[in-house]
Design an enzyme around this catalytic site. Structure first.
Site, PDB file in Angstrom:
ATOM      1  N   GLU A   1       2.873 -13.864   1.090  1.00  0.00           N
ATOM      2  CA  GLU A   1       4.294 -13.752   1.286  1.00  0.00           C
ATOM      3  C   GLU A   1       4.798 -14.666   2.114  1.00  0.00           C
ATOM      4  O   GLU A   1       4.456 -14.908   3.186  1.00  0.00           O
ATOM      5  CB  GLU A   1       4.703 -12.573   1.870  1.00  0.00           C
ATOM      6  CG  GLU A   1       4.674 -11.267   0.840  1.00  0.00           C
ATOM      7  CD  GLU A   1       4.484  -9.907   1.292  1.00  0.00           C
ATOM      8  OE1 GLU A   1       4.079  -9.952   2.725  1.00  0.00           O
ATOM      9  OE2 GLU A   1       4.322  -9.005   0.680  1.00  0.00           O
TER      10      GLU A   1
ATOM     11  N   ARG B   1       6.980  -8.702  11.154  1.00  0.00           N
ATOM     12  CA  ARG B   1       6.191  -7.756  10.745  1.00  0.00           C
ATOM     13  C   ARG B   1       5.266  -7.889   9.521  1.00  0.00           C
ATOM     14  O   ARG B   1       4.655  -7.185   9.155  1.00  0.00           O
ATOM     15  CB  ARG B   1       7.217  -6.574  10.284  1.00  0.00           C
ATOM     16  CG  ARG B   1       7.962  -7.160   9.392  1.00  0.00           C
ATOM     17  CD  ARG B   1       8.938  -6.073   8.684  1.00  0.00           C
ATOM     18  NE  ARG B   1       9.879  -5.542   9.879  1.00  0.00           N
ATOM     19  CZ  ARG B   1      10.718  -4.723   9.594  1.00  0.00           C
ATOM     20  NH1 ARG B   1      10.708  -3.671   8.758  1.00  0.00           N
ATOM     21  NH2 ARG B   1      11.491  -4.170  10.427  1.00  0.00           N
ATOM     22  N   HIS B   2       5.320  -9.214   9.194  1.00  0.00           N
ATOM     23  CA  HIS B   2       4.263  -9.618   8.154  1.00  0.00           C
ATOM     24  C   HIS B   2       3.150 -10.671   8.478  1.00  0.00           C
ATOM     25  O   HIS B   2       3.657 -11.670   8.981  1.00  0.00           O
ATOM     26  CB  HIS B   2       5.216 -10.138   7.064  1.00  0.00           C
ATOM     27  CG  HIS B   2       5.837  -9.181   6.288  1.00  0.00           C
ATOM     28  ND1 HIS B   2       7.273  -8.966   6.486  1.00  0.00           N
ATOM     29  CD2 HIS B   2       5.781  -8.219   5.223  1.00  0.00           C
ATOM     30  CE1 HIS B   2       7.894  -8.079   5.803  1.00  0.00           C
ATOM     31  NE2 HIS B   2       6.787  -7.812   4.890  1.00  0.00           N
TER      32      HIS B   2
ATOM     33  N   ARG C   1       0.728  -3.280  12.439  1.00  0.00           N
ATOM     34  CA  ARG C   1       2.504  -2.572  12.305  1.00  0.00           C
ATOM     35  C   ARG C   1       2.250  -1.457  13.425  1.00  0.00           C
ATOM     36  O   ARG C   1       2.952  -1.306  14.154  1.00  0.00           O
ATOM     37  CB  ARG C   1       2.639  -2.156  10.989  1.00  0.00           C
ATOM     38  CG  ARG C   1       3.247  -3.571  10.242  1.00  0.00           C
ATOM     39  CD  ARG C   1       4.642  -3.094   9.582  1.00  0.00           C
ATOM     40  NE  ARG C   1       4.636  -4.273   8.551  1.00  0.00           N
ATOM     41  CZ  ARG C   1       5.458  -4.289   7.445  1.00  0.00           C
ATOM     42  NH1 ARG C   1       5.705  -2.826   7.013  1.00  0.00           N
ATOM     43  NH2 ARG C   1       5.481  -5.341   6.767  1.00  0.00           N
TER      44      ARG C   1
ATOM     45  N   GLU D   1       8.884   0.313   8.473  1.00  0.00           N
ATOM     46  CA  GLU D   1       7.974   1.166   7.583  1.00  0.00           C
ATOM     47  C   GLU D   1       6.587   0.695   8.153  1.00  0.00           C
ATOM     48  O   GLU D   1       5.967  -0.629   8.101  1.00  0.00           O
ATOM     49  CB  GLU D   1       8.137   0.360   6.113  1.00  0.00           C
ATOM     50  CG  GLU D   1       7.463   0.977   5.261  1.00  0.00           C
ATOM     51  CD  GLU D   1       7.064   0.116   4.093  1.00  0.00           C
ATOM     52  OE1 GLU D   1       7.978  -0.269   3.512  1.00  0.00           O
ATOM     53  OE2 GLU D   1       5.951   0.057   3.645  1.00  0.00           O
TER      54      GLU D   1
ATOM     55  N   SER E   1       3.364   3.251   2.955  1.00  0.00           N
ATOM     56  CA  SER E   1       3.752   3.667   1.427  1.00  0.00           C
ATOM     57  C   SER E   1       2.487   4.895   1.071  1.00  0.00           C
ATOM     58  O   SER E   1       1.564   4.619   1.239  1.00  0.00           O
ATOM     59  CB  SER E   1       3.983   2.836   0.448  1.00  0.00           C
ATOM     60  OG  SER E   1       5.146   1.955   0.779  1.00  0.00           O
TER      61      SER E   1
ATOM     62  N   ARG F   1      -1.725 -11.084   1.434  1.00  0.00           N
ATOM     63  CA  ARG F   1      -0.409 -11.040   0.902  1.00  0.00           C
ATOM     64  C   ARG F   1       0.289 -12.535   1.140  1.00  0.00           C
ATOM     65  O   ARG F   1       0.292 -12.908   2.129  1.00  0.00           O
ATOM     66  CB  ARG F   1       0.664 -10.267   1.507  1.00  0.00           C
ATOM     67  CG  ARG F   1       0.327  -8.707   1.535  1.00  0.00           C
ATOM     68  CD  ARG F   1       0.783  -7.894   0.244  1.00  0.00           C
ATOM     69  NE  ARG F   1      -0.287  -6.844   0.028  1.00  0.00           N
ATOM     70  CZ  ARG F   1       0.318  -5.535   0.404  1.00  0.00           C
ATOM     71  NH1 ARG F   1       1.769  -5.566   0.568  1.00  0.00           N
ATOM     72  NH2 ARG F   1      -0.106  -4.428   0.004  1.00  0.00           N
TER      73      ARG F   1
HETATM   74  P1  ATP Z   1       7.073  -4.484   3.202  1.00  0.00           P
HETATM   75  O1  ATP Z   1       8.101  -3.804   2.353  1.00  0.00           O
HETATM   76  O2  ATP Z   1       7.323  -4.144   4.816  1.00  0.00           O
HETATM   77  O3  ATP Z   1       6.754  -5.891   3.056  1.00  0.00           O
HETATM   78  P2  ATP Z   1       5.081  -3.139   1.423  1.00  0.00           P
HETATM   79  O4  ATP Z   1       6.252  -2.403   0.806  1.00  0.00           O
HETATM   80  O5  ATP Z   1       4.813  -4.478   0.745  1.00  0.00           O
HETATM   81  O6  ATP Z   1       5.765  -3.849   2.847  1.00  0.00           O
HETATM   82  P3  ATP Z   1       3.053  -1.668   0.697  1.00  0.00           P
HETATM   83  O7  ATP Z   1       2.429  -2.447  -0.161  1.00  0.00           O
HETATM   84  O8  ATP Z   1       3.356  -0.308   0.805  1.00  0.00           O
HETATM   85  O9  ATP Z   1       4.007  -2.573   1.654  1.00  0.00           O
HETATM   86  O10 ATP Z   1       1.815  -1.628   1.974  1.00  0.00           O
HETATM   87  C1  ATP Z   1       1.523  -0.361   2.873  1.00  0.00           C
HETATM   88  C2  ATP Z   1       1.764  -0.661   4.263  1.00  0.00           C
HETATM   89  O11 ATP Z   1       0.900  -1.960   4.665  1.00  0.00           O
HETATM   90  C3  ATP Z   1       3.221  -1.016   4.655  1.00  0.00           C
HETATM   91  O12 ATP Z   1       3.881  -0.053   5.081  1.00  0.00           O
HETATM   92  C4  ATP Z   1       2.699  -2.115   5.978  1.00  0.00           C
HETATM   93  O13 ATP Z   1       2.359  -1.064   7.255  1.00  0.00           O
HETATM   94  C5  ATP Z   1       1.423  -2.615   5.794  1.00  0.00           C
HETATM   95  N1  ATP Z   1       1.754  -3.978   5.294  1.00  0.00           N
HETATM   96  C6  ATP Z   1       2.189  -4.281   4.158  1.00  0.00           C
HETATM   97  N2  ATP Z   1       2.313  -5.727   3.994  1.00  0.00           N
HETATM   98  C7  ATP Z   1       2.145  -6.307   5.016  1.00  0.00           C
HETATM   99  C8  ATP Z   1       2.128  -7.480   5.643  1.00  0.00           C
HETATM  100  N3  ATP Z   1       2.261  -8.594   4.986  1.00  0.00           N
HETATM  101  N4  ATP Z   1       1.799  -7.617   7.059  1.00  0.00           N
HETATM  102  C9  ATP Z   1       1.197  -6.639   7.705  1.00  0.00           C
HETATM  103  N5  ATP Z   1       1.297  -5.154   7.291  1.00  0.00           N
HETATM  104  C10 ATP Z   1       1.653  -5.120   6.022  1.00  0.00           C
END
Ligand code: ATP
Length: 428
Positions: free
Chosen positions: A205, A211-212, A402, A352, A355, A203
């Protein structure tokens, strides 16, 4: 031949090898604490043996050493009363003085991640994570899932809003997969009814949160012939309970001792609440109002308060949230007759972790939902999967780091990944 410390037998000549984690020089003895993958032991060198003493005093913390000698039981020794009396020692790798100590800053620790992982608490993070993954796999294999491996180099930019990394691919462009979502659904369309994958997701981001990561490990699964997204929630709940129980059986005491936290294996069903009801509860109980821009979704503050609420109301560390707004969910989530998405998020200890959803498997409806989100040609390769027969199905993704972070009560996700990748961290 090497004997593992845990397999040493009293008074039997053996060779042990491992890493030194402490050397203590006293009046009559030199004590070397040695660790291998199975256990640790005190090696006691009698200073009457001058040659061996000289060698032993040359040993530094972190050095890799082999000893030949015998294990004996001694009432003076802590930790099970075992000590090793060496006849000889060989230094296989002499370590320099460590460039970091317990006051080192997080960045220095990451620079020397392999040394930081020698810390008596941190050394357990990755083995416990490994056990968790092993038990997840065990659960999934027992339940007829097969493991697939989907490409991480992809040709089109992707399914959801989050940003993707672009890479040069010969004379064209490729992207790093941010999720195996489309491919695991393709596997369902191939006729595999139950699939999972535990693999990296990327990602782009550019945010520094606790947490990311820019690269994390996604535990993804997808399965067919479900009646509702509730089947997906149930599968996730059972899988987590199974793996957490096994991790607790194996590491529960150690987690308590080293991390100061109890790993609680949920016994009851995870509570479920609708997003709107959660907002109301948070308003009522904590006078918290979700900011306008986050309505229809959760933010970090809401997640924290939701945890407080779940503990107070249900004594549960987990909380399922349903009733999201379609504007906040991807087009491939199935919707009910009122056009509301049939998906959920799962919170654990106020964060979280997942999803999940039932997916839209009906071609026409999928096209409609994609169009509504302004997607057309870009997702054509995906919508094609549903043109030639695809069973109803659903799935979810859990972030491994996470989950590790939360199970062990760590304060930052960089500790929960063997080698962290973040916006400012591409090395080592
Ligand atoms: P968030 O809103 O916390 O950024 P997201 O909605 O982008 O998460 P999803 O795309 O639904 O997350 O990804 C499913 C799961 O993958 C998340 O619940 C989380 O546990 C994990 N996850 C997502 N993005 C990341 C990240 N950048 N780093 C670590 N874990 C992640």
């Amino acid at each position: 031949m090497r004997t593992l410390i845990k397999d040493l037998k009293e008074n039997e000549l053996a060779n042990i090898s491992g890493m030194v984690y402490k050397v203590r020089d006293t009046k009559y003895m030199v004590f070397i604490m040695l660790k291998d993958r199975s256990s640790f032991i005190q090696v006691s060198v009698d200073k009457q043996n001058e040659e061996l003493t000289k060698k032993a005093l040359g040993v530094t913390n972190g050095s890799i050493v082999s000893f030949k000698g015998k294990m004996v039981l001694s009432e003076y020794v802590k930790n099970g009363g075992k000590e090793f009396l060496p006849e000889d020692l060989e230094i296989l790798s002499l370590a320099d003085a460590y460039p970091l100590d317990e006051n080192a800053l997080p960045d220095t620790r990451l620079d020397y991640r392999w040394l930081d992982l020698r810390n008596e608490k941190k050394e357990w993070i990755i083995p416990i994570q490994s056990a968790f993954v092993q038990y997840l796999r065990e659960y999934l294999y027992k339940n007829d899932f097969i493991e697939i491996h989907t490409p991480k180099l992809i040709g089109t930019a992707s399914e959801s809003g989050s940003s993707v990394f672009e890479v040069k691919y010969f004379d064209t462009k490729a992207y790093l997969a941010q999720s195996p979502q489309f491919y695991k659904q393709m596997a369902i369309a191939s006729g595999y009814e139950r699939v999972f994958e535990i693999a990296p997701a990327f990602r782009a981001e550019n945010s520094n949160t606790n947490r990311h990561c820019t690269e994390f490990t996604s535990i993804d699964l997808e399965f067919a012939y479900i009646d509702s997204y509730e089947d997906v929630m149930h599968m996730e709940e059972e899988m987590l309970k199974y793996a957490m129980k096994k991790v607790k059986d194996e590491y529960g005491d150690l987690i308590k001792e080293r991390f100061g936290i109890e790993l609680v294996v949920p016994k009851k069903a995870f509570p479920v609440i609708k997003l709107q009801d959660l907002y109301q509860e948070l308003k009522k109980r904590y006078n918290y109002e979700i900011p306008e821009r986050d309505i229809g979704d959760l933010n970090a503050e809401t997640e924290k308060l939701a945890y407080q609420f779940a503990m107070e109301e249900y004594n549960s560390e987990f909380l399922f949230i349903v009733g999201y707004n379609k504007a906040k969910r991807p087009f491939y989530h199935m919707r009910d007759e009122n056009d509301n998405p049939l998906g959920y998020d799962l919170l654990y200890r106020g964060m979280e972790i997942t999803s999940g959803a039932q997916r839209e498997h009906r071609y026409e409806k999928l096209l409609h939902n994609a169009k509504e989100k302004g997607l057309g040609e870009d997702v054509k390769f995906y919508t094609e999967f549903f043109k030639y027969g695809c069973p109803p199905h659903g799935g979810f993704a859990i972030g491994l780091e996470r989950m590790t972070l939360l199970m062990l009560g760590l304060d930052h996700i960089r500790e929960a990944e063997f080698i962290f990748r973040g916006p400012n961290r591409l090395h080592p």
